[in-house]
Every structure is written in structure tokens, then in C-alpha cells.
Motif scaffolding. Structure first.
Motif, PDB file in Angstrom:
ATOM      1  N   THR A 178      52.118   7.509   2.027  1.00  0.00           N
ATOM      2  CA  THR A 178      52.873   6.154   1.873  1.00  0.00           C
ATOM      3  C   THR A 178      53.152   6.069   0.207  1.00  0.00           C
ATOM      4  N   ALA A 179      51.933   6.711  -0.460  1.00  0.00           N
ATOM      5  CA  ALA A 179      52.255   6.521  -1.750  1.00  0.00           C
ATOM      6  C   ALA A 179      53.182   7.658  -2.213  1.00  0.00           C
ATOM      7  N   ILE A 180      53.297   9.010  -1.800  1.00  0.00           N
ATOM      8  CA  ILE A 180      54.345   9.893  -2.317  1.00  0.00           C
ATOM      9  C   ILE A 180      55.816   9.462  -1.508  1.00  0.00           C
ATOM     10  N   LEU A 181      55.894   8.930  -0.429  1.00  0.00           N
ATOM     11  CA  LEU A 181      57.009   8.359   0.296  1.00  0.00           C
ATOM     12  C   LEU A 181      57.687   7.353  -0.789  1.00  0.00           C
ATOM     13  N   GLY A 182      56.927   6.345  -0.756  1.00  0.00           N
ATOM     14  CA  GLY A 182      57.012   5.370  -1.666  1.00  0.00           C
ATOM     15  C   GLY A 182      57.866   5.615  -3.028  1.00  0.00           C
ATOM     16  N   THR A 183      57.020   6.450  -3.700  1.00  0.00           N
ATOM     17  CA  THR A 183      57.375   6.794  -5.076  1.00  0.00           C
ATOM     18  C   THR A 183      59.056   7.263  -4.934  1.00  0.00           C
ATOM     19  N   LEU A 214      52.988   0.107  -4.017  1.00  0.00           N
ATOM     20  CA  LEU A 214      53.167   1.499  -3.121  1.00  0.00           C
ATOM     21  C   LEU A 214      51.828   2.427  -3.707  1.00  0.00           C
ATOM     22  N   LEU A 215      51.715   2.293  -5.108  1.00  0.00           N
ATOM     23  CA  LEU A 215      50.722   3.145  -5.740  1.00  0.00           C
ATOM     24  C   LEU A 215      49.368   2.639  -5.383  1.00  0.00           C
ATOM     25  N   THR A 216      49.213   1.279  -5.259  1.00  0.00           N
ATOM     26  CA  THR A 216      47.859   0.927  -4.849  1.00  0.00           C
ATOM     27  C   THR A 216      47.682   1.159  -3.533  1.00  0.00           C
ATOM     28  N   PRO A 217      46.233   1.909  -3.352  1.00  0.00           N
ATOM     29  CA  PRO A 217      45.986   2.306  -2.062  1.00  0.00           C
ATOM     30  C   PRO A 217      45.713   1.058  -1.105  1.00  0.00           C
ATOM     31  N   GLY A 218      46.256   0.978   0.032  1.00  0.00           N
ATOM     32  CA  GLY A 218      46.069  -0.047   0.907  1.00  0.00           C
ATOM     33  C   GLY A 218      47.413  -0.148   1.922  1.00  0.00           C
ATOM     34  N   PHE A 219      47.007  -0.504   3.060  1.00  0.00           N
ATOM     35  CA  PHE A 219      47.922  -0.747   4.099  1.00  0.00           C
ATOM     36  C   PHE A 219      48.877  -2.131   4.136  1.00  0.00           C
ATOM     37  N   THR A 225      49.231  -3.779   0.962  1.00  0.00           N
ATOM     38  CA  THR A 225      50.170  -3.480  -0.274  1.00  0.00           C
ATOM     39  C   THR A 225      51.281  -2.437   0.020  1.00  0.00           C
ATOM     40  N   ASP A 226      51.122  -1.533   0.825  1.00  0.00           N
ATOM     41  CA  ASP A 226      52.276  -0.538   1.041  1.00  0.00           C
ATOM     42  C   ASP A 226      53.429  -1.318   1.894  1.00  0.00           C
ATOM     43  N   THR A 227      52.842  -1.951   2.891  1.00  0.00           N
ATOM     44  CA  THR A 227      53.940  -2.807   3.760  1.00  0.00           C
ATOM     45  C   THR A 227      54.760  -3.543   2.647  1.00  0.00           C
ATOM     46  N   GLY A 283      55.218  -3.561  -0.291  1.00  0.00           N
ATOM     47  CA  GLY A 283      55.998  -2.320  -1.286  1.00  0.00           C
ATOM     48  C   GLY A 283      57.288  -1.962  -0.586  1.00  0.00           C
ATOM     49  N   PHE A 284      57.120  -1.627   0.763  1.00  0.00           N
ATOM     50  CA  PHE A 284      58.266  -1.031   1.609  1.00  0.00           C
ATOM     51  C   PHE A 284      59.222  -2.011   1.787  1.00  0.00           C
ATOM     52  N   LEU A 285      58.888  -3.200   2.037  1.00  0.00           N
ATOM     53  CA  LEU A 285      59.643  -4.325   2.380  1.00  0.00           C
ATOM     54  C   LEU A 285      60.561  -4.591   1.072  1.00  0.00           C
ATOM     55  N   LEU A 286      59.862  -4.657  -0.162  1.00  0.00           N
ATOM     56  CA  LEU A 286      60.840  -4.700  -1.259  1.00  0.00           C
ATOM     57  C   LEU A 286      61.772  -3.803  -1.558  1.00  0.00           C
ATOM     58  N   LEU A 287      61.558  -2.780  -0.912  1.00  0.00           N
ATOM     59  CA  LEU A 287      62.475  -1.594  -1.172  1.00  0.00           C
ATOM     60  C   LEU A 287      63.836  -1.726  -0.032  1.00  0.00           C
ATOM     61  N   ILE A 288      63.756  -2.813   0.553  1.00  0.00           N
ATOM     62  CA  ILE A 288      64.957  -2.898   1.536  1.00  0.00           C
ATOM     63  C   ILE A 288      65.944  -3.940   0.811  1.00  0.00           C
ATOM     64  N   PRO A 289      67.340  -3.182   0.356  1.00  0.00           N
ATOM     65  CA  PRO A 289      68.170  -4.386  -0.425  1.00  0.00           C
ATOM     66  C   PRO A 289      68.604  -5.609   0.498  1.00  0.00           C
ATOM     67  N   PRO A 290      68.679  -5.716   1.499  1.00  0.00           N
ATOM     68  CA  PRO A 290      69.177  -7.053   2.251  1.00  0.00           C
ATOM     69  C   PRO A 290      67.945  -8.065   2.079  1.00  0.00           C
ATOM     70  N   LEU A 291      66.636  -7.563   2.255  1.00  0.00           N
ATOM     71  CA  LEU A 291      65.565  -8.274   1.816  1.00  0.00           C
ATOM     72  C   LEU A 291      65.333  -8.827   0.524  1.00  0.00           C
TER      73      LEU A 291
END
Length: 190
Positions: free
Chosen positions: A39-44, A85-90, A92-94, A96-104
Motif C-alpha cells: 500500500t505504501a508503494i501503490l500510494g506513493t 500512506l507512508l505511515t505504516p497502518g491500515f 492511515t492507509d485507508t 490516505g487512499f480516500l484523500l486521493l479520490i478527486p470527488p471526495l
């Protein structure tokens, strides 16, 4: 503010540790670690591609002479998403991924603007002179009339202006044909 810091530095790590323990029991230690690294690699990579698109959009708006407020907010959200996304954890990853969704992101931005406007920490003005001009350090503006915006009976802005009766002006122009036409005064020189 203290409650927010308490949540970030005390509650969030406890929640992350609890989720790690549950995931480790459910799928095992190494798959859990692999998911966190993946998730860190994909998020980056997602953060990089969206960041470059946002930068291009901001540059395009600047080239058009517009203030790139939307791209600036998107950039801040993408930066926060990258940190999460770089912070280890599920959890925080969730987030982070939500903030990458433009409509959100747009919904979050609209909600923040409404909240700031309701709290009085933000004012919007449309056009020159419709709101008090002031410097960012709290001093008065450098405009020639330092009056600010006046408010009408319903709290809305009062627009001050002048008018001319063109019918009356036309009648007086017919009587004086030797003088210049006043309607031409707003046109550029010939």
C-alpha cells in the motif's frame, strides 16, 4: 486543538496496533507486512501521478490569470494523503487512499469552506471594493477609501454606484450638436 493532538498521537497508534494484531491473527504476520509495504508503494505512485496532474492544472490556471485555489487545495490533500500512506497502518492507509479520490476531495473542500464561512473565519468577496481590503497582518488596507463593505438591512452587501439618465442626456445632446457626445467618454481615444 489539544483533543486533535491527543487523537493523533495517542488514539491513532492504539487503533493501528489493534488493527495490526487482528490482521496478523487473520492472515498471518508476513502477509500483513507485505500489504503494508504494497500500500505504501501503490500510494506513493498514485500520489506522484495525481500531484503532477494537479501541478499542471495549477500552472494552466495561473497562465489564464486565475487564482488556482482548487489545485492548491488538491495539492494539500495529496500531500496529506502521501504522509498517511507512508505511515505504516491500515487505518492511515485507508484515510490516505480516500484523500486521493478527486470527488471526495471536492466534497471535503466544500465542507471546509462552508464551515469556515459559518464560523466567520472566512469571507468571500465578489468584485473590487465589495469587502474590506486589509493586509494579512491585520492592518487597514491601502485603498483610498478605507470604509469597507456596508451592510444592508438583511446583512447583504450594499452596492454603491452612480447612474445617468441616458434619455435625458440624449435630449440635451440634440439641442447642442457642437459638443462632443458624452457616450464616447468611456471609449478609448481615436
Amino acid at each position: 486543538m489539544g483533543f486533535i493532538l491527543f487523537g493523533i498521537f495517542v488514539v491513532m497508534p492504539i487503533v493501528e496496533i489493534a488493527v495490526f494484531i487482528q490482521a496478523g491473527e487473520l492472515i498471518g504476520l508476513w502477509p500483513t507486512i507485505a500489504i503494508v509495504v504494497l500500500t505504501a508503494i501503490l500510494g506513493t505512485s498514485l500520489m506522484r501521478s495525481q500531484g503532477l496532474k494537479t501541478l499542471a492544472r495549477a500552472q494552466q490556471e495561473l497562465d489564464q490569470g486565475e487564482m488556482p485555489i482548487g489545485p492548491m487545495f488538491d495539492g494539500v490533500c495529496i500531500l496529506i494523503a502521501g504522509v498517511l500512506l507512508l505511515t505504516p497502518g491500515f487505518v492511515t492507509d485507508t484515510m490516505g487512499f480516500l484523500l486521493l479520490i478527486p470527488p471526495l476531495r471536492r466534497a471535503v473542500g466544500a465542507g471546509l469552506i462552508l464551515k469556515m464561512m459559518k464560523s466567520g473565519k472566512m469571507r468571500m468577496s465578489f468584485g473590487a471594493g465589495s469587502a474590506r481590503q486589509s493586509d494579512p497582518f491585520g492592518g487597514a488596507g491601502n485603498s483610498s477609501r478605507n470604509t469597507g463593505a456596508s451592510r444592508g438591512p438583511r446583512g447583504g452587501p450594499v452596492i454603491d454606484g452612480d447612474y445617468e439618465d441616458l434619455d435625458q442626456q440624449k435630449g440635451s445632446m440634440d439641442e447642442r450638436p457642437d459638443q462632443d457626445n458624452d457616450n464616447d467618454r468611456n471609449l478609448p481615444p481615436r
